[in-house]
Design an enzyme around this catalytic site. Structure first.
Site, PDB file in Angstrom:
ATOM      1  N   CYS A  20      42.531  27.929  38.932  1.00 57.29           N
ATOM      2  CA  CYS A  20      41.875  26.700  38.469  1.00 57.29           C
ATOM      3  C   CYS A  20      41.249  26.947  37.099  1.00 57.29           C
ATOM      4  CB  CYS A  20      40.770  26.288  39.442  1.00 57.29           C
ATOM      5  SG  CYS A  20      41.371  25.872  41.075  1.00 57.29           S
ATOM      6  N   GLY A  80      49.453  51.906  43.959  1.00 58.36           N
ATOM      7  CA  GLY A  80      50.739  51.279  43.704  1.00 58.36           C
ATOM      8  C   GLY A  80      51.013  51.048  42.238  1.00 58.36           C
ATOM      9  N   GLN A  99      53.681  45.978  49.662  1.00 60.98           N
ATOM     10  CA  GLN A  99      53.329  45.047  50.740  1.00 60.98           C
ATOM     11  C   GLN A  99      54.083  45.333  52.036  1.00 60.98           C
ATOM     12  OE1 GLN A  99      51.016  43.061  51.261  1.00 60.98           O
ATOM     13  NE2 GLN A  99      50.187  42.646  49.248  1.00 60.98           N
TER      14      GLN A  99
END
Length: 372
Positions: free
Chosen positions: A322, A71, A179
């Protein structure tokens, strides 16, 4: 320990039928498809068949299918290839703020060499407004690129309306359907798209293979120059093994497209979460206009990655990062104006053909045990 995979949007297992289709190319069919002798001709026929299978999934001609390494390469060929070939007509491209990095980063590269890029925003569900795109059009606009569905939330974009808009203004239109392909019906003519991206590993084919559909008459400059493979748009001996695998995967996908079972299982999962946690869980993305397998939910005032870390036997993903104890909200959720205390608890569950109700019930148990 039971392990459960709910990360099908990241990658899918290779379908057994796809493996079977590829096996002869590991043993018997080793010729170069460009060769005219007995070893090359059968391989060329396999490539022709693979092109037809991919074309059958999206309603185009086999001659409009360009095989790529995936992709990302297809998106780069669409954006850079179109810009380099057509910049004498204008230098303005319109895209959205919630695109995959495989669109955003090529756009940022093109900006460095003279392109003007407009990034349109989205609403609370992550949907682009065709009216906003129309407002962004200038006499310099040569290309619009909007993803078919969002990889994080599953939200489907109004591609048909944008396609009609692009056609009316005489602007080329590309959509990244990495997707969507194989999950929802896609017809390039109904959508009015000139280019469309497919990624093999999102629809039960191997990694390292993809497709760019290019409507006949659309001019692109190749990114890889050499001999005239892939209709002159991608030099290099074709990866026949993976192309045949992708062709078979597309043929199989056609038979799964209108099966309601996956959406019913995803809806069941959401209803059970909602029943168990009420206002403590929120849906991210459009409630209806969304991929049938994708459920992006936030566990309010929790940290999504902490929840996943506490259930190591569950494979799912979170778009937030994070860093040294602080949470950086997913750029997609940020553009949707999801509050930080909600967005930091986001987890994307993406179901697949092999997901069972028993697995969903088990995941629900794990989540309840962890949060309670």
């Amino acid at each position: 320990m039971q392990q459960i995979y709910l990360d099908y949007n990241a990658s899918t297992p290779i379908a057994p039928e796809v493996i079977d289709a590829m096996m002869p190319l590991l043993h018997d069919y080793y010729g170069n498809p460009s060769a005219l002798h007995w070893a090359g001709v059968p391989v060329k026929e396999l490539m022709r068949n693979a092109r037809e299978q991919v074309a059958g999934l999206i309603g185009c001609s086999p001659g409009e299918i360009i095989f790529t390494s995936g992709g990302s390469e297809a998106n780069n060929l669409a954006l850079k290839g179109f810009y380099f070939k057509n910049k004498h007509k204008g230098s303005h491209i319109i895209t959205s703020k919630v695109e995959h990095p495989a669109i955003k980063n090529p756009c940022q590269f093109l900006e460095q060499i003279g392109a003007k890029i407009t990034y349109v925003g989205v609403d609370q569900y992550g949907r682009v407004s065709p009216q906003e795109i129309e407002k962004a059009i200038t006499k310099d606009t040569i290309l619009i690129s909007i993803m078919h569905s969002n990889n994080e939330t599953g939200t489907l974009q109004p591609i048909q309306e944008i396609g009609q808009l692009a056609e009316r203004y005489g602007i080329a239109f590309h959509t990244d359907a990495s997707q969507s392909a194989g999950k929802v019906p896609i017809n390039v003519n109904e959508l009015n798209v000139d280019m469309l991206t497919i990624a093999g590993h999102k629809l039960y084919a191997p990694k390292g293979i993809g497709v760019l559909y290019v409507r006949q008459g659309i001019g692109l400059e190749p990114l890889i120059h050499g001999a005239g493979h892939e209709f002159g748009l991608r030099a290099g001996t074709e990866n026949t093994l993976l192309a045949v695998g992708l062709g078979k995967a597309c043929e199989i996908a056609n038979t799964h497209l209108r099966n309601p079972a996956l959406k019913e299982l995803t809806d069941y999962f959401w209803n059970q979460l909602n029943e168990a946690f009420g206002g403590g869980v929120q849906l991210n993305g459009h409630p209806e206009e969304r991929l049938p397998n994708t459920l992006n939910v936030s566990f309010v005032r929790k940290i999504g990655q902490d929840l996943l870390n506490a259930i190591p036997q569950l494979a799912a993903s979170t778009g937030s990062a994070c860093h040294a104890g602080s949470i950086e909200l997913s750029p997609v959720l940020k553009e949707m104006n999801v509050p930080e205390e909600v967005g930091m608890g986001a987890i994307r569950f993406s179901l697949g053909r092999h997901t069972t109700k028993n697995e969903i019930d088990q995941v629900l148990e794990w989540i309840k045990e962890t949060l309670n």
